[in-house]
Design a protein around this motif. Sequence first.
Motif, PDB file in Angstrom:
ATOM      1  N   SER A   1      45.723  33.023  32.412  1.00  0.00           N
ATOM      2  CA  SER A   1      46.817  33.677  33.083  1.00  0.00           C
ATOM      3  C   SER A   1      46.095  34.020  34.274  1.00  0.00           C
ATOM      4  CB  SER A   1      47.719  35.133  32.452  1.00  0.00           C
ATOM      5  OG  SER A   1      46.568  35.447  32.522  1.00  0.00           O
ATOM      6  N   ARG A   2      44.640  35.000  33.670  1.00  0.00           N
ATOM      7  CA  ARG A   2      43.886  34.819  35.398  1.00  0.00           C
ATOM      8  C   ARG A   2      44.076  33.777  36.900  1.00  0.00           C
ATOM      9  NH1 ARG A   2      42.960  40.915  36.678  1.00  0.00           N
ATOM     10  NH2 ARG A   2      43.656  41.524  34.637  1.00  0.00           N
ATOM     11  N   LEU A   3      43.849  32.600  36.261  1.00  0.00           N
ATOM     12  CA  LEU A   3      43.346  31.754  36.764  1.00  0.00           C
ATOM     13  C   LEU A   3      45.013  31.498  37.489  1.00  0.00           C
ATOM     14  CD1 LEU A   3      41.519  29.180  34.667  1.00  0.00           C
ATOM     15  CD2 LEU A   3      40.327  30.589  36.731  1.00  0.00           C
ATOM     16  N   ASN A   4      45.860  31.970  36.667  1.00  0.00           N
ATOM     17  CA  ASN A   4      46.839  31.276  38.083  1.00  0.00           C
ATOM     18  C   ASN A   4      47.597  32.080  39.247  1.00  0.00           C
ATOM     19  OD1 ASN A   4      48.330  29.095  36.318  1.00  0.00           O
ATOM     20  ND2 ASN A   4      49.917  30.694  34.696  1.00  0.00           N
ATOM     21  N   LEU A   5      46.715  33.296  39.024  1.00  0.00           N
ATOM     22  CA  LEU A   5      46.393  33.956  40.353  1.00  0.00           C
ATOM     23  C   LEU A   5      46.104  33.537  41.659  1.00  0.00           C
ATOM     24  CD1 LEU A   5      45.966  37.822  38.525  1.00  0.00           C
ATOM     25  CD2 LEU A   5      48.519  36.548  39.191  1.00  0.00           C
TER      26      LEU A   5
ATOM     27  N   ILE B   1      46.333  39.943  48.765  1.00  0.00           N
ATOM     28  CA  ILE B   1      47.738  39.445  47.458  1.00  0.00           C
ATOM     29  C   ILE B   1      46.691  40.563  46.400  1.00  0.00           C
ATOM     30  CG2 ILE B   1      49.476  39.143  46.488  1.00  0.00           C
ATOM     31  CD1 ILE B   1      49.752  37.665  49.340  1.00  0.00           C
ATOM     32  N   LEU B   2      45.613  39.601  45.988  1.00  0.00           N
ATOM     33  CA  LEU B   2      44.781  39.699  44.500  1.00  0.00           C
ATOM     34  C   LEU B   2      44.362  41.376  45.197  1.00  0.00           C
ATOM     35  CD1 LEU B   2      43.700  36.680  43.734  1.00  0.00           C
ATOM     36  CD2 LEU B   2      45.597  37.538  43.076  1.00  0.00           C
ATOM     37  N   GLU B   3      43.666  41.548  46.122  1.00  0.00           N
ATOM     38  CA  GLU B   3      42.402  43.243  46.181  1.00  0.00           C
ATOM     39  C   GLU B   3      43.812  44.266  46.184  1.00  0.00           C
ATOM     40  OE1 GLU B   3      40.392  42.159  49.384  1.00  0.00           O
ATOM     41  OE2 GLU B   3      38.679  40.879  47.878  1.00  0.00           O
TER      42      GLU B   3
END
Length: 321
Positions: free
Chosen positions: A202-206, A213-215
Amino acid sequence: MYKYFSLIIVFIVVFILSLNFGGSDLTIVDVWNNSELQEVFWDIRLPRVLNAVLIGCMLSVSGVAFQAVFQNPLVSPDLLGASSGAAMGTLLLLICGVTGIWLPVGALFSGGVVTVICVMLAWLINRRGKFNQLVLILTGILLSSLIVSFINILHYFMPDEGTLLGVTSFLMGSLNGLGYHDLMLQGIFGIPAIVMLFVFASRLNLLVLPVDILEIQGINTRILFVFVLLLASMAACTTVAIAGIIGWVSLIIPNLARMWVGGDHRTLLPFSALMGADFVLVADLLSRTITEVEIPIGILIGIIGAPLFLVIMAKNIKWEA
């Protein structure tokens, strides 16, 4: 679901065929009644086939992880120098007489160092200080070529003919002679790595989202990138340590799997693992049966992989009017 079912059926069929056919054909009746054939089956054929399954899984999953981190379907451990770096580290250890559990450790260290160098060089070459995918790929290709040249120098000046033959087989990529000891090494280094990648699917999907945006959402992208690359490199370098350089699998299989099931890594990772196991099993079976003399699997996969990747590119390229 039918796609998984199709791959499972292929896996079962090829797995059974791999156990029966090879340098000497085996049947259940022959193995049951002959003690010598039982030794061939349990000590040679079965561990080789199991190693092929795990190698296919680990190469495919590592390729998916690399492509997720760099958001580029053309990236793989082969192109970024991880495989060639691992090969050089393993080769140096073999020349020094080091064997056993230290081989995957040395392969992981050298492959990881080369990957880090590749990423840093790509970052430094780009004057804007931003990440350029094309620069990264070209840097990886050049660095891999340089390492292969060093490997060839070591190979050329090899003094012992026996060692020379073993190194030649290693550089070609071969499953010949793999046993339960190699399964143990994969169980120590490779299997935990791909299991952790499954957990972090699921983290790889991010990672498809921009870094900014992630930060903003509180995700430390640097730690995530390093952690995923470490796990992927551990899986890929383990295969190099035990079977030599087997290219194309980590590049082709993730792309084929993505065409079939999409980009959701919760589905893509297990599907790629199963497809990679099927692919390596088929290649290993062909390498032992199409000629009287066994063809190294790395050579055979290279012959299959290059035109197959051209077909993948032709289907995915977007032509501009």
